[in-house]
Design an enzyme around this catalytic site. Structure first.
Site, PDB file in Angstrom:
ATOM      1  N   TYR A  60      49.521  50.405   1.523  1.00  0.00           N
ATOM      2  CA  TYR A  60      48.877  49.390   2.104  1.00  0.00           C
ATOM      3  C   TYR A  60      48.008  48.787   1.107  1.00  0.00           C
ATOM      4  CZ  TYR A  60      45.211  52.644   1.439  1.00  0.00           C
ATOM      5  OH  TYR A  60      44.149  53.686   0.845  1.00  0.00           O
ATOM      6  N   SER A  67      38.920  58.676  -6.288  1.00  0.00           N
ATOM      7  CA  SER A  67      40.180  58.960  -5.774  1.00  0.00           C
ATOM      8  C   SER A  67      40.570  58.092  -4.703  1.00  0.00           C
ATOM      9  CB  SER A  67      40.360  60.462  -5.393  1.00  0.00           C
ATOM     10  OG  SER A  67      39.519  60.732  -4.264  1.00  0.00           O
ATOM     11  N   GLY A  68      39.522  57.171  -4.106  1.00  0.00           N
ATOM     12  CA  GLY A  68      39.725  56.170  -3.256  1.00  0.00           C
ATOM     13  C   GLY A  68      39.412  56.249  -1.716  1.00  0.00           C
ATOM     14  N   HIS A  80      34.385  52.640   5.642  1.00  0.00           N
ATOM     15  CA  HIS A  80      34.625  51.146   5.583  1.00  0.00           C
ATOM     16  C   HIS A  80      34.802  50.538   7.063  1.00  0.00           C
ATOM     17  CE1 HIS A  80      38.799  51.165   6.237  1.00  0.00           C
ATOM     18  NE2 HIS A  80      38.931  52.141   5.275  1.00  0.00           N
ATOM     19  N   CYS A 109      40.262  57.581   4.213  1.00  0.00           N
ATOM     20  CA  CYS A 109      38.983  57.021   4.498  1.00  0.00           C
ATOM     21  C   CYS A 109      38.096  57.158   5.747  1.00  0.00           C
ATOM     22  CB  CYS A 109      39.001  55.567   4.073  1.00  0.00           C
ATOM     23  SG  CYS A 109      39.163  54.919   2.434  1.00  0.00           S
ATOM     24  N   ASN A 126      36.907  55.722   8.771  1.00  0.00           N
ATOM     25  CA  ASN A 126      36.860  54.433   9.492  1.00  0.00           C
ATOM     26  C   ASN A 126      35.587  54.058  10.495  1.00  0.00           C
ATOM     27  OD1 ASN A 126      40.375  53.641  10.195  1.00  0.00           O
ATOM     28  ND2 ASN A 126      39.138  54.015   8.221  1.00  0.00           N
TER      29      ASN A 126
END
Length: 406
Positions: free
Chosen positions: A316, A329-330, A334, A352, A354
């Protein structure tokens, strides 16, 4: 906070004894014997202690005469015994005077600024002994020429407010040969004082963290004072890096993958609960205690940054309005308006946390670098202590081992 003769006179009382007075009940002296000399009734008295013998001043200059390869970041000192320091002058061969100041009690002097690399200096000092006579001493020495210089960066911005979980991170531009000497050059002072320790991750990065979270309001003063310091194998520091920050409110957010809710607690009081969606089973959010690393108004989430091509099925590349980094690591929390329908119900993200745009903005406005986010009930993956600033994933006993120090 971590990091920073007198003379006296004695008076001797002399007791006057009345002649012919006999102590029958109180005296332990056998009849017919005189009291022992120096006793209460002995009639003797102590004399005042003699005044100290005047002596000439003795000075010790450091570095000593003829010293070579002196680390220019170490202070030049003059120590005086049996006297008080007078005028001291430290100059280079170019005639430039190096600043310094005497100790308040007159027992010595110390330089107040670093020297240059590969230069020659002379220190000339005067002192007056307790005998009232002046003496002088001189030392000429040369400083080291580095075989290699390295710099350092720290994860602090002067004057900023940080979270209670912030580790202090020192990242060097090259491998550090002598880690013990390097730790000695890293000055950390906290007010109130907080127990802490260094832990090395590889050859270039060392972190310092407190045993427990900082108390809100703690003042932290850091100085990576590496200039002129020998960090091993003739490797010297390029320049110092200082910073002062203050710890703000204690913010701890807990994201629960089972309830799909995030609770935000400020100064031990719950202030908000928000629906969330975390990583789906194929890409679960690692469970553990994260430390907020950075905040971003406008950020492009790109799977290729952690090894997943953007044109693959799992890839993505998506722009988000609010994003806060929690790991290398991301993992971010957010804004994710596309998953609002799932938030509070199921986990559908790539890992992540959300949030709705409104809740993401509120949390980013409320939180700061160094705040704590704990992820629970999220799946089989566990957060690694080496992933970002996740130092609270390591026990204090393990942290104190020093890591890759040896």
């Amino acid at each position: 906070m971590r990091v920073w003769g007198a003379t006296g006179r004695s008076r001797v009382a002399v007791a006057a004894l009345v002649a012919g007075f006999t102590l029958a009940a109180c005296s332990s002296t056998p009849s017919g014997e005189s009291p022992s000399q120096g006793g209460a009734l002995g009639g003797s008295q102590q004399s005042a202690a003699p005044a100290p013998e005047p002596k000439p001043a003795v000075m010790t200059l450091t570095p000593a005469q003829g010293a070579a390869n002196v680390a220019p970041g170490e202070p030049v000192t003059v120590a005086v015994a049996d006297g008080k320091v007078g005028e001291v002058k430290l100059t280079g061969t170019d005639g430039k005077v190096v600043a310094g100041k005497p100790k308040e009690d007159g027992s010595g002097w110390e330089s107040a600024e670093p020297l240059g690399y590969g230069k020659t200096y002379t220190v000339t000092a005067a002192a007056t002994g307790t005998d009232g006579k002046p003496v002088t001493a001189t030392s000429t020495f040369s400083t080291a020429k580095p075989g290699r210089q390295i710099g350092v960066s720290i994860n602090l911005v002067e004057g900023e407010t940080v979270g209670v979980g912030l580790p202090l991170i020192f990242t060097f531009t090259g491998n550090v040969p002598d880690k013990a000497a390097t730790e000695k050059a890293l000055k950390i002072v906290t007010e109130p004082q907080a127990e802490g320790a260094f832990h090395w991750f590889g050859e270039k990065t060392v972190m310092w963290r407190p045993k427990e979270y900082f108390k809100p309001g703690t003042k932290i003063s850091v100085n990576a004072a590496i200039y002129g310091k020998n960090l091993g194998n003739n490797t010297f520091g390029r320049e110092d890096k200082p910073a002062k920050v203050v710890v703000g409110d204690k913010l701890v957010a807990t994201a629960d993958g089972g309830t799909h809710q995030m609770k935000v607690v400020v100064n031990d009081q719950e202030v908000k609960q928000m629906p969330i969606s975390m990583g789906k089973p194929s890409s679960s959010t690692p469970a553990g205690t994260y430390t907020v690393m950075s905040e971003h108004n406008g950020y492009t989430m790109d799977s290729s940054t952690y090894g997943v091509p953007t044109d693959s099925k799992a890839g993505y590349r998506t722009f988000v309005k609010y994003a806060v980094r929690m790991s290398n690591s991301g993992i971010f929390y957010h804004s994710a308006p596309w998953s609002v329908g799932s938030q509070g119900k199921r986990n559908v993200s790539h890992g992540c946390i959300n949030l709705s745009t409104e809740n993401a903005k509120w949390l980013m406005d409320t939180s700061k670098k160094g705040d704590i986010i704990t992820v629970t009930n999220s799946g089989p993956q566990v957060l690694e202590p080496t992933d970002g600033w996740s130092v609270w994933q390591m026990s204090w006993d393990d942290w104190k081992t020093g890591g890759d120090r040896n």
